[in-house]
Design a protein around this motif. Structure first.
Motif, PDB file in Angstrom:
ATOM      1  N   ILE A 183       0.152   2.121  -6.097  1.00  0.00           N
ATOM      2  CA  ILE A 183       0.710   3.504  -6.146  1.00  0.00           C
ATOM      3  C   ILE A 183      -0.080   4.535  -5.436  1.00  0.00           C
ATOM      4  O   ILE A 183      -1.064   4.660  -5.894  1.00  0.00           O
ATOM      5  CB  ILE A 183       0.898   3.834  -8.077  1.00  0.00           C
ATOM      6  CG1 ILE A 183       1.462   2.631  -8.751  1.00  0.00           C
ATOM      7  CG2 ILE A 183       1.453   5.285  -8.226  1.00  0.00           C
ATOM      8  CD1 ILE A 183       1.497   2.709 -10.100  1.00  0.00           C
ATOM      9  N   ASP A 184       0.911   5.153  -4.858  1.00  0.00           N
ATOM     10  CA  ASP A 184       0.324   6.111  -3.795  1.00  0.00           C
ATOM     11  C   ASP A 184      -0.463   7.421  -4.480  1.00  0.00           C
ATOM     12  O   ASP A 184      -0.063   7.684  -5.691  1.00  0.00           O
ATOM     13  CB  ASP A 184       1.333   6.891  -2.783  1.00  0.00           C
ATOM     14  CG  ASP A 184       0.713   7.691  -1.751  1.00  0.00           C
ATOM     15  OD1 ASP A 184       0.049   6.910  -0.751  1.00  0.00           O
ATOM     16  OD2 ASP A 184       0.838   8.904  -1.816  1.00  0.00           O
ATOM     17  N   GLY A 185      -1.558   7.720  -3.791  1.00  0.00           N
ATOM     18  CA  GLY A 185      -2.467   8.650  -4.545  1.00  0.00           C
ATOM     19  C   GLY A 185      -1.867   9.976  -4.825  1.00  0.00           C
ATOM     20  O   GLY A 185      -2.245  10.805  -5.615  1.00  0.00           O
ATOM     21  N   ASP A 187       0.995  -1.264  -0.101  1.00  0.00           N
ATOM     22  CA  ASP A 187       0.064  -0.237  -0.136  1.00  0.00           C
ATOM     23  C   ASP A 187       0.898   1.212  -0.012  1.00  0.00           C
ATOM     24  O   ASP A 187       1.993   1.336   0.516  1.00  0.00           O
ATOM     25  CB  ASP A 187      -0.797  -0.043   1.233  1.00  0.00           C
ATOM     26  CG  ASP A 187      -2.224   0.808   1.312  1.00  0.00           C
ATOM     27  OD1 ASP A 187      -2.287   1.557   0.074  1.00  0.00           O
ATOM     28  OD2 ASP A 187      -3.121   0.570   1.977  1.00  0.00           O
ATOM     29  N   ASP A 188       0.175   2.492  -0.476  1.00  0.00           N
ATOM     30  CA  ASP A 188       1.205   3.623  -0.534  1.00  0.00           C
ATOM     31  C   ASP A 188       2.247   3.529  -0.952  1.00  0.00           C
ATOM     32  O   ASP A 188       3.417   4.210  -0.496  1.00  0.00           O
ATOM     33  CB  ASP A 188       1.078   4.167   0.816  1.00  0.00           C
ATOM     34  CG  ASP A 188      -0.286   4.433   1.468  1.00  0.00           C
ATOM     35  OD1 ASP A 188      -1.472   4.172   0.659  1.00  0.00           O
ATOM     36  OD2 ASP A 188      -0.395   4.433   2.828  1.00  0.00           O
ATOM     37  N   PHE A 189       2.710   2.946  -2.372  1.00  0.00           N
ATOM     38  CA  PHE A 189       3.834   2.670  -2.776  1.00  0.00           C
ATOM     39  C   PHE A 189       4.375   4.000  -3.445  1.00  0.00           C
ATOM     40  O   PHE A 189       3.786   4.573  -3.879  1.00  0.00           O
ATOM     41  CB  PHE A 189       3.792   1.645  -3.856  1.00  0.00           C
ATOM     42  CG  PHE A 189       5.287   1.225  -4.369  1.00  0.00           C
ATOM     43  CD1 PHE A 189       6.092   0.235  -3.683  1.00  0.00           C
ATOM     44  CD2 PHE A 189       5.565   1.785  -5.391  1.00  0.00           C
ATOM     45  CE1 PHE A 189       7.223  -0.013  -4.195  1.00  0.00           C
ATOM     46  CE2 PHE A 189       6.756   1.372  -6.264  1.00  0.00           C
ATOM     47  CZ  PHE A 189       7.591   0.517  -5.184  1.00  0.00           C
ATOM     48  N   ALA A 249      -3.668   1.946  -8.886  1.00  0.00           N
ATOM     49  CA  ALA A 249      -3.606   3.302  -8.581  1.00  0.00           C
ATOM     50  C   ALA A 249      -4.483   3.857  -7.736  1.00  0.00           C
ATOM     51  O   ALA A 249      -5.685   3.759  -8.002  1.00  0.00           O
ATOM     52  CB  ALA A 249      -3.396   4.116 -10.076  1.00  0.00           C
ATOM     53  N   GLU A 250      -3.984   4.535  -6.799  1.00  0.00           N
ATOM     54  CA  GLU A 250      -4.946   5.239  -5.621  1.00  0.00           C
ATOM     55  C   GLU A 250      -5.601   6.513  -6.153  1.00  0.00           C
ATOM     56  O   GLU A 250      -4.655   7.214  -6.680  1.00  0.00           O
ATOM     57  CB  GLU A 250      -4.312   5.145  -4.198  1.00  0.00           C
ATOM     58  CG  GLU A 250      -3.776   4.235  -3.604  1.00  0.00           C
ATOM     59  CD  GLU A 250      -3.090   4.394  -2.322  1.00  0.00           C
ATOM     60  OE1 GLU A 250      -2.536   5.419  -2.118  1.00  0.00           O
ATOM     61  OE2 GLU A 250      -3.063   3.611  -1.531  1.00  0.00           O
ATOM     62  N   CYS A 251      -6.415   6.979  -5.729  1.00  0.00           N
ATOM     63  CA  CYS A 251      -6.920   8.595  -5.724  1.00  0.00           C
ATOM     64  C   CYS A 251      -7.181   8.913  -7.336  1.00  0.00           C
ATOM     65  O   CYS A 251      -6.693   9.951  -7.868  1.00  0.00           O
ATOM     66  CB  CYS A 251      -5.815   9.432  -5.212  1.00  0.00           C
ATOM     67  SG  CYS A 251      -5.914   9.550  -3.502  1.00  0.00           S
TER      68      CYS A 251
HETATM   69 MG    MG Z   1      -2.877   6.087   0.591  1.00  0.00          MG
END
Ligand code: MG
Ligand code: C2E
Ligand code: MG
Ligand code: MG
Length: 271
Positions: free
Chosen positions: A197-199, A175-177, A231-233
């Motif tokens: 991949i972090d947002g 998470d949050d890479f 991909a986040e966000c």
């Molecule tokens: Mg995050």
């Protein structure tokens, strides 16, 4: 510092500290009460295949229902729970609730988050494995998210979780890479199945060329190591299109759906 630099401020230490103490104490009580009275709830957010537009997974995100029925977000109680030894119990509650949801709704897959302090709890690993095996749910429908930073705290411990739970079929995601400044080679040699991949990079992909390049590179490296990417966000259609052009596998974000307490509310995404 929050009020600006280069200024003089008088602080009444005793008042300030006791107020903070009261606030924390109140939170600890609320968390214990929530665990006792089952006043935690799971919200779910879809993770969508960028190519086909279908929902592949849901991420379970915990909320706490306070006395006044107001929902507390993780940021408002997880740091306290971690500091005061309540986090393993929360993470156990989450996995059990997710397993119940998986047995009610047959066709879905769920990712749950594991906190850094939970990872260090050997007993929790054993209990979670038992919960999964006793639930009768196919373990390949359950995934665990561990942040890059917590995975790196003790690599031997992280590998123990991966070995034990991947052996029964569970999936793992990092998470949050990209924000943890960890060595690529250590991280990517972990046998995780997904990289999230972090947002903070994804949000700016269309207007910040450095962030675009970083997402491009992280996606390439992850694929070269045989991992799928999420991909986040993903906040709008243009971000989703850019990510799809970069061959990022999945997206998650407000564009596809905000976290909701009602899974049935989330419609199949037509994209
Ligand atoms: Mg995050
Ligand atoms: P995370 O695992 O990185 O989860 C994603 C967070 O980003 C969620 O916040 C989600 O609501 C938010 N988000 C989703 N899409 C978008 C978007 O398009 N734009 C923006 N700006 N934000 C978006 P939430 O629910 O407040 O959770 C915050 C963090 O708390 C999570 O970050 C996770 O690290 C932690 N957390 C949540 N539930 C649990 C849990 O059950 N156990 C543990 N250990 N940690 C949890
Ligand atoms: Mg997560
Ligand atoms: Mg995340």
């Amino acid at each position: 510092k929050e009020e600006g630099r280069n200024r003089v401020a008088y602080i009444h230490h005793s008042e300030d500290a006791s107020l903070e103490f009261l606030k924390i104490n109140h939170r600890i009580k609320a968390i214990k009460q929530a665990l006792r009275e089952d006043r935690l709830v799971l919200y779910y957010q879809p993770i969508v295949c960028l190519n086909k537009g279908e929902i592949l997974h849901y991420e379970a995100l915990v909320r706490l229902v306070g006395d006044d029925n107001k929902l507390l977000l993780p940021g408002e109680f997880i740091p306290v729970a971690e500091r005061f030894g309540l986090m393993a119990e929360i993470d156990r509650w989450v996995i059990q609730a997710a397993l119940r949801k998986l047995s009610e709704v047959p066709e879905i897959k769920i990712f749950v988050n594991l906190s850094a302090v939970s990872l260090l709890n050997k007993g929790l690993l054993v209990s979670i494995e038992e919960d999964i095996l006793n639930s009768g749910v196919d373990p390949s429908r359950i995934g665990f998210e561990i942040t890059e930073t917590s995975a790196m705290k003790d690599l031997a411990v992280t590998e123990r979780w991966l070995r034990k739970l991947q052996k029964i079929g569970c999936r793992f995601a990092l998470d949050d890479f990209g924000i943890g400044f960890s060595s690529f080679s250590y991280l990517l040699n972990l046998s995780v199945d997904y990289i999230k991949i972090d947002g903070s990079f994804v949000k700016n992909i269309d207007n910040n060329s450095a962030h675009f390049t970083l997402v491009y590179a992280m996606n390439k490296v992850a694929h070269a190591f045989g991992k799928k990417t999420i991909a986040e966000c993903v906040e709008n259609e243009s971000i989703a299109n850019t990510l799809r052009d970069l061959k990022v596998n999945c997206g998650q974000g407000y564009y596809f759906g905000k976290p909701t307490g009602n899974l049935e509310e989330i419609r199949a995404v037509l994209w």
